[in-house]
Scaffold this active site. Structure first.
Site, PDB file in Angstrom:
ATOM      1  N   SER A 293      27.626  13.501  19.832  1.00 50.58           N
ATOM      2  CA  SER A 293      26.581  13.250  20.821  1.00 50.58           C
ATOM      3  C   SER A 293      25.188  13.300  20.197  1.00 50.58           C
ATOM      4  O   SER A 293      24.965  13.938  19.165  1.00 50.58           O
ATOM      5  CB  SER A 293      26.666  14.291  21.942  1.00 50.58           C
ATOM      6  OG  SER A 293      27.949  14.282  22.513  1.00 50.58           O
TER       7      SER A 293
HETATM    8  N1  SAM Z   1      31.055  17.533  20.999  1.00 50.23           N
HETATM    9  C1  SAM Z   1      31.535  16.609  20.018  1.00 50.23           C
HETATM   10  C2  SAM Z   1      30.708  16.635  18.750  1.00 50.23           C
HETATM   11  O1  SAM Z   1      29.755  17.405  18.670  1.00 50.23           O
HETATM   12  O2  SAM Z   1      31.062  15.891  17.830  1.00 50.23           O
HETATM   13  C3  SAM Z   1      31.595  15.220  20.555  1.00 50.23           C
HETATM   14  C4  SAM Z   1      32.781  15.020  21.381  1.00 50.23           C
HETATM   15  S1  SAM Z   1      33.136  13.349  21.789  1.00 50.23           S
HETATM   16  C5  SAM Z   1      31.761  12.833  22.707  1.00 50.23           C
HETATM   17  C6  SAM Z   1      34.395  13.638  23.027  1.00 50.23           C
HETATM   18  C7  SAM Z   1      35.683  14.191  22.465  1.00 50.23           C
HETATM   19  O3  SAM Z   1      36.572  14.458  23.546  1.00 50.23           O
HETATM   20  C8  SAM Z   1      36.419  13.236  21.525  1.00 50.23           C
HETATM   21  O4  SAM Z   1      36.631  13.855  20.299  1.00 50.23           O
HETATM   22  C9  SAM Z   1      37.742  12.974  22.256  1.00 50.23           C
HETATM   23  O5  SAM Z   1      38.834  12.788  21.388  1.00 50.23           O
HETATM   24  C10 SAM Z   1      37.882  14.230  23.093  1.00 50.23           C
HETATM   25  N2  SAM Z   1      38.782  14.123  24.251  1.00 50.23           N
HETATM   26  C11 SAM Z   1      38.995  13.059  25.058  1.00 50.23           C
HETATM   27  N3  SAM Z   1      39.909  13.377  25.990  1.00 50.23           N
HETATM   28  C12 SAM Z   1      40.273  14.671  25.771  1.00 50.23           C
HETATM   29  C13 SAM Z   1      41.184  15.563  26.407  1.00 50.23           C
HETATM   30  N4  SAM Z   1      41.913  15.210  27.448  1.00 50.23           N
HETATM   31  N5  SAM Z   1      41.286  16.810  25.908  1.00 50.23           N
HETATM   32  C14 SAM Z   1      40.562  17.199  24.821  1.00 50.23           C
HETATM   33  N6  SAM Z   1      39.697  16.401  24.183  1.00 50.23           N
HETATM   34  C15 SAM Z   1      39.555  15.145  24.648  1.00 50.23           C
END
Ligand code: SAM
Length: 217
Positions: free
Chosen positions: A62
């Site tokens: 993000s």
């Molecule tokens: N906070 C992170 C960073 O600093 O890099 C960015 C996260 S990214 C915007 C969203 C993340 O949520 C992705 O890595 C994705 O694989 C994960 N995600 C999507 N669906 C999910 C689920 N059901 N459970 C856990 N993680 C999930």
């Protein structure tokens, strides 16, 4: 002072302080944590820019401002336990780990969880537990949490997560459609999980949560 430290100080001055980030602990964490180590080598020069960046598995790290905004809204104390849904690169995880007592983070994509684990270990964040799975269900064995952050968008406020909040606990979550959402702060007011305060923190754009509380694929 090294180049990246200078870039971080500039990021804090121009992207965070000029907006609505005022929490001194959050500003300090953003100034300290080496964001460039959480992105691919080819993107290191862009790591402190005012935008999100791609990471593996078609996901994103993000924008620094959004990380700071969500973290500030969590109002973390050093004694608190926090749950993160969506470890991604592990950058937000590191910010949380520097402000709270323990961080539990759930990531759906095993390869991302492994990469995040490696860098967090290299940076000595021993207060972080990462689990691979669908974060829709939270982390029941470790509940209740003082704070929960979801870094992937959901169509509705996830009931499982509200249930895993301690009384007084805060949940920050992007809620809306797949391409655009509003950021919500939910505060649990009593033992009754329906008894919540709901605040809107503004528009945002997150990748989708894939799973029970989100979308199919
Ligand atoms: N906070 C992170 C960073 O600093 O890099 C960015 C996260 S990214 C915007 C969203 C993340 O949520 C992705 O890595 C994705 O694989 C994960 N995600 C999507 N669906 C999910 C689920 N059901 N459970 C856990 N993680 C999930």
């Amino acid at each position: 002072m090294d180049k990246h430290k200078k870039q971080r100080m500039r990021m804090v001055e121009t992207q965070l302080k000029t907006r609505d980030i005022t929490d001194a602990r959050v500003l300090k964490a953003m100034e300290t944590i080496p964001r460039h180590l959480f992105v691919d080598e080819g993107l290191i020069e862009q790591a402190y820019n005012d935008n999100p960046l791609p990471i593996d598995a078609n996901q994103t790290i993000s924008q620094p401002y959004i990380v700071a905004l969500m973290t500030q809204a969590l109002e973390l104390k050093p004694t608190e336990r926090v749950l993160e849904i969506g470890t991604g690169s592990g950058y937000q995880t590191a910010i949380l780990a520097s402000l709270a007592f323990r961080v539990f983070s759930v990531e759906r994509v095993a390869a991302l969880a492994a990469k995040a684990r490696k860098i967090l270990d290299q940076l000595n964040y021993y207060n972080v537990a990462i689990r691979v799975g669908d974060g829709s269900y939270g982390w029941k064995e470790e509940a209740p949490f003082d704070a929960i952050i979801t870094t992937a968008a959901v169509p509705e406020i996830p009931a499982y997560l509200v249930e895993q909040l301690a009384v007084g606990g805060r949940l920050i979550v992007p809620v809306g459609k797949r391409n655009v959402q509003d950021l919500y702060k939910i505060t649990r007011l009593s033992k009754n999980p329906q008894d919540i305060k709901k605040e809107e923190l503004g528009g945002c754009r997150f990748v989708s949560l894939i799973g029970e509380s989100g979308w199919k694929e």
